[in-house]
Design a protein around this motif. Sequence first.
Motif, short mmCIF file in Angstrom:
data_model
loop_
_atom_site.label_atom_id
_atom_site.label_comp_id
_atom_site.label_asym_id
_atom_site.label_seq_id
_atom_site.Cartn_x
_atom_site.Cartn_y
_atom_site.Cartn_z
N LEU A 90 4.22 -0.82 -0.87
CA LEU A 90 3.72 0.36 -1.54
C LEU A 90 2.85 0.35 -1.68
O LEU A 90 1.67 1.79 -1.20
CB LEU A 90 4.66 0.90 -3.27
CG LEU A 90 3.75 2.44 -3.43
CD1 LEU A 90 4.19 4.01 -2.32
CD2 LEU A 90 4.71 2.51 -4.78
N ALA A 98 6.38 8.90 0.72
CA ALA A 98 8.07 9.08 0.84
C ALA A 98 8.85 9.70 2.14
O ALA A 98 10.00 10.22 1.61
CB ALA A 98 7.85 10.37 -0.43
N PHE A 101 10.08 5.93 -3.86
CA PHE A 101 9.07 6.00 -2.17
C PHE A 101 9.68 5.29 -1.57
O PHE A 101 9.61 4.02 -1.06
CB PHE A 101 7.86 5.16 -3.21
CG PHE A 101 6.97 6.06 -4.19
CD1 PHE A 101 6.00 6.95 -3.41
CD2 PHE A 101 5.97 5.14 -4.90
CE1 PHE A 101 4.96 7.53 -4.54
CE2 PHE A 101 5.72 5.76 -5.93
CZ PHE A 101 5.11 7.00 -5.42
#
Length: 322
Positions: free
Chosen positions: A198, A209, A221
């Motif tokens: 991430l 997303a 996510f």
Amino acid sequence: MRKKNFYIVSDGKLKRKENTIYFENAEGRRPIPINSIYAIYALGSLTVTSQALNYLAKEGVCVHFFNRYGYYTGSFYPRESLISGEVVVRQAEHYLDREKRLYLAKAFVEGSIMNMARVLRRSGEDDAGVISALQGLGEAESVEEVMGIEAAARTEYYSKFDNILTGMKFERRSRQPPENEVNAMISFGNSLLYSAVLTEIYHTQLHPAISYLHEPSERRFSLSLDIAEIFKPLLVDRLVISLVNKKMVGEGDFDEEFRGVLLSESGKKKFLKAFNDRLERTIKHRTLGRKVSYQRLIRLECYKLVKHILNAEKYKPFVMWW
């Protein structure tokens, strides 16, 4: 000053004073210069002042939070500075177009299977059962089929772990809670990896997303889950095998009070150090011709995905060559 990840295991507070972030707890106050922070992993009970949070956001620092059991709970994801409307629109197009989405889902699983096979070969185990899944992957006609093939390949892969590991039993994959020490490390490592991915996505134009293998949904996510599948064998599984076989972890590094087995505070500290060392490890890149860190490999994978959705270069998943 080289930026690095900061892992906070104990309870405390993050505060800002001028251009420095301070971590305060019962043992005192530790300065963390803002220009030295790449990302923060909070594994203790952490209070963050609004001044500190605003400053971290301004500098583009992600903060990842985990509960007391080591499970990932969420991230502070600063406002994106590299946002691109074109990339987001193209990302969405590749999700909405069945064939385009299926191609990317298959590519992520192909990379995952090839890297699992590499781990087995390096450990002296037969990889034929895992590799055979690639034939079914080519014939899959839906994302659900692709996920089923990945799950079957991973089950075959995990079935070899008890031959590879010395001193600890794996038996089978178990989660929430893990049933033994090896599963506890795999679960903790996977949570750390999702967060590391991430962080790298944040430093690109990708939207975290919009995903292809895992279904996009609220409150997660999911693109980080897609990309993490490729890197689990390198950054988690190889690490767990090394920690066990080199006897770097033992009984004192685990707790069994939570209806299962979890890493103790000492175990978390050992694992975090080993995980970060692995992220910082370098390898000479075949294409770039220079050394890059394992963490940088994740960013490069994100760049490849951007090129693909912009129709600049067809995406091919990362596969270990060492």
